[in-house]
Design a protein around this motif. Sequence first.
Motif, PDB file in Angstrom:
ATOM      1  N   ASP A 313       0.843  -1.201   0.000  1.00 25.03           N
ATOM      2  CA  ASP A 313       0.000   0.000   0.000  1.00 25.03           C
ATOM      3  C   ASP A 313       0.877   1.249   0.000  1.00 25.03           C
ATOM      4  OD1 ASP A 313       0.879   0.379   2.584  1.00 25.03           O
ATOM      5  OD2 ASP A 313      -1.068   0.038   3.537  1.00 25.03           O
ATOM      6  N   ASP A 315       2.298   4.608   1.503  1.00 20.78           N
ATOM      7  CA  ASP A 315       2.536   5.158   2.840  1.00 20.78           C
ATOM      8  C   ASP A 315       1.833   6.515   2.985  1.00 20.78           C
ATOM      9  OD1 ASP A 315       4.142   2.995   3.520  1.00 20.78           O
ATOM     10  OD2 ASP A 315       5.950   3.927   2.691  1.00 20.78           O
ATOM     11  N   PHE A 317      -1.205   7.438   2.898  1.00 21.46           N
ATOM     12  CA  PHE A 317      -2.158   7.759   1.819  1.00 21.46           C
ATOM     13  C   PHE A 317      -3.291   8.651   2.322  1.00 21.46           C
ATOM     14  CE2 PHE A 317      -5.890   6.688  -0.881  1.00 21.46           C
ATOM     15  CZ  PHE A 317      -5.392   7.151  -2.095  1.00 21.46           C
ATOM     16  N   LEU A 333      -2.782   6.641  -6.870  1.00 24.56           N
ATOM     17  CA  LEU A 333      -3.171   5.229  -7.060  1.00 24.56           C
ATOM     18  C   LEU A 333      -2.867   4.755  -8.485  1.00 24.56           C
ATOM     19  CD1 LEU A 333      -6.596   5.176  -5.162  1.00 24.56           C
ATOM     20  CD2 LEU A 333      -4.532   3.916  -4.533  1.00 24.56           C
ATOM     21  N   ARG A 352      -6.265  -4.595  -7.219  1.00 28.12           N
ATOM     22  CA  ARG A 352      -6.541  -3.530  -6.247  1.00 28.12           C
ATOM     23  C   ARG A 352      -7.478  -4.150  -5.216  1.00 28.12           C
ATOM     24  NH1 ARG A 352      -9.567   2.370  -6.997  1.00 28.12           N
ATOM     25  NH2 ARG A 352      -9.151   3.069  -4.840  1.00 28.12           N
ATOM     26  N   TYR A 353      -6.918  -4.465  -4.067  1.00 27.61           N
ATOM     27  CA  TYR A 353      -7.636  -5.233  -3.068  1.00 27.61           C
ATOM     28  C   TYR A 353      -8.660  -4.383  -2.328  1.00 27.61           C
ATOM     29  CZ  TYR A 353      -8.334  -8.903   0.438  1.00 27.61           C
ATOM     30  OH  TYR A 353      -8.884  -9.867   1.237  1.00 27.61           O
ATOM     31  N   ASP A 356      -6.145   1.837  -0.953  1.00 30.74           N
ATOM     32  CA  ASP A 356      -4.801   1.947  -1.544  1.00 30.74           C
ATOM     33  C   ASP A 356      -4.016   0.645  -1.395  1.00 30.74           C
ATOM     34  OD1 ASP A 356      -4.641   2.342   1.296  1.00 30.74           O
ATOM     35  OD2 ASP A 356      -2.581   3.056   1.032  1.00 30.74           O
ATOM     36  N   GLU A 357      -4.710  -0.464  -1.063  1.00 30.21           N
ATOM     37  CA  GLU A 357      -4.044  -1.756  -0.898  1.00 30.21           C
ATOM     38  C   GLU A 357      -4.054  -2.543  -2.212  1.00 30.21           C
ATOM     39  OE1 GLU A 357      -4.028  -3.703   3.464  1.00 30.21           O
ATOM     40  OE2 GLU A 357      -5.964  -3.748   2.439  1.00 30.21           O
ATOM     41  N   PHE A 358      -2.901  -3.080  -2.537  1.00 25.30           N
ATOM     42  CA  PHE A 358      -2.762  -3.905  -3.734  1.00 25.30           C
ATOM     43  C   PHE A 358      -2.276  -5.301  -3.348  1.00 25.30           C
ATOM     44  CE2 PHE A 358      -2.376   0.447  -5.120  1.00 25.30           C
ATOM     45  CZ  PHE A 358      -3.094   0.477  -6.314  1.00 25.30           C
ATOM     46  N   MET A 396       6.119   3.338  -0.849  1.00 21.78           N
ATOM     47  CA  MET A 396       5.239   2.181  -0.666  1.00 21.78           C
ATOM     48  C   MET A 396       5.868   1.173   0.279  1.00 21.78           C
ATOM     49  SD  MET A 396       3.616   1.315  -4.410  1.00 21.78           S
ATOM     50  CE  MET A 396       2.364   0.262  -3.658  1.00 21.78           C
ATOM     51  N   ASP A 415      -0.416 -10.352   4.785  1.00 17.14           N
ATOM     52  CA  ASP A 415      -0.987  -9.220   5.516  1.00 17.14           C
ATOM     53  C   ASP A 415      -0.184  -8.923   6.782  1.00 17.14           C
ATOM     54  OD1 ASP A 415      -3.020  -7.333   5.289  1.00 17.14           O
ATOM     55  OD2 ASP A 415      -4.224  -8.342   6.826  1.00 17.14           O
ATOM     56  N   LYS A 422       4.792  -1.647   7.684  1.00 20.32           N
ATOM     57  CA  LYS A 422       4.146  -0.365   7.920  1.00 20.32           C
ATOM     58  C   LYS A 422       4.708   0.339   9.166  1.00 20.32           C
ATOM     59  CE  LYS A 422       1.167   1.201   5.971  1.00 20.32           C
ATOM     60  NZ  LYS A 422       1.224   2.145   4.805  1.00 20.32           N
TER      61      LYS A 422
END
Length: 435
Positions: A313, A315, A317, A333, A352-353, A356-358, A396, A415, A422
């Motif tokens: 994702d 950072d 965002f 994005l 694109r999960y 902003d998460e991929f 990212m 995850d 993060k």
Amino acid sequence: MDNYKNFIADFPVNSAEFFTAITYATTELYISMHVLDLENMTAYPIKTNEFIDKFMKCANTLQASITNIMVNLACPESVETIKNFTILSTLPERLKNTNVISEIFHGKIHGWSKAMFVRIGEEKPLRRVLYLVENVNEQMTKLEQEKELLEQNRKQQNMINALMNGYTSVVGVDFTTEKVEIFRINDRIKNALGLTKEPPPFKVLVEKYINRTVHEEDRDSLRKVIDESYIKEYLLVGGSLSKIFHNELGQYVEMKVVRTGEESIVFGFTNKNSEITEINDKIYKDSLTQVMNRKYFDDKLSSRNSQAVVMADIDFFKEINDNYGHQCGDAALAAVASILRFSVRNLDRVVRYGGDEFLISFRNISHKVLKIRLEQMRAEAEKIILQDYPDVKLTMSFGGTFGDGTVSDMLSFADKALYVSKKKRNCVTLVPFEC
């Protein structure tokens, strides 16, 4: 010329008995035989049976008798045809330029039969005719079988022609002999299978085709559909089924199977990549980022095997959206998605999960190459300059797992790895997948 007397004999003394024998032999060919006198409207039976006699005696005239016989002995579908054929008043005209007329009909007792009127003598106007009914059931059965075979061949050829019009490769198979007939084949498949002369038996050709031209993940499902027992159980003669799969290049291919007979099948193959891709883009592609969407993950990707699953994702965002607006967030994005999309191979998938998460799924990749690839993505993200927002700096974080399992099973490990990244931001964390 005088020698003919040596082999042509005189009539025997008992001529009447001789001709009776001939007449009897002739009548064996027929169900019934009557001489009809059209002037007196009488009938002389040469050969008859109890059914014909029964129905003949129920009427008052010759015409009514013959009509009564045929209506009662013919099957319903043949009644009108044979009634019209046995109208005596039209016989002189119908026999005007011929000596014999006939009509095929379907009888209740003898099956397929043929009724005939044969002119007797040259009297004018026509007076005497011979009315015969012949059993032609075996002949008609054979004709019907030939007709049915011709019809099957016609349908089979139509099916082949239809496939030839729309498919780049068309192959016919006879399950009895396992013989394969190639009607059309494209050069790529021909070279992949190593076909030079006579094609190998069906089962051998199937294994070659699947192992050399079909993507690994689709091989088992395609092998099941092409199986002879599966086709015979689920596909009726004249029916068809279609199967979409990926070739070894990852392109979509449609296979159509048409069962043309009890033991014959025609296969058609055509490239459906652009068509299926266009459909999938409408259903499964995220319009903003041009990568696959969450529906694609749920419907297609989650159950597939993978060697690595990565969550990534942007950072800070939320701060970008709050400070510069959602249009800037959308631009960010789209920019990072472009880097991810062009950093993976055709057999890998970027999704694109959410927000902003991929999610990135990798196939057939080593741990070392995965680490290098993710570091390259992270470094490329740092270089992004948004045209309308030059002051915005993007980074990212990546968290991934490496092993062998389904994407859904590996997701929680990826995850957790992202959660570790993060805490530091702008870094890559990889953890082993422990199934």
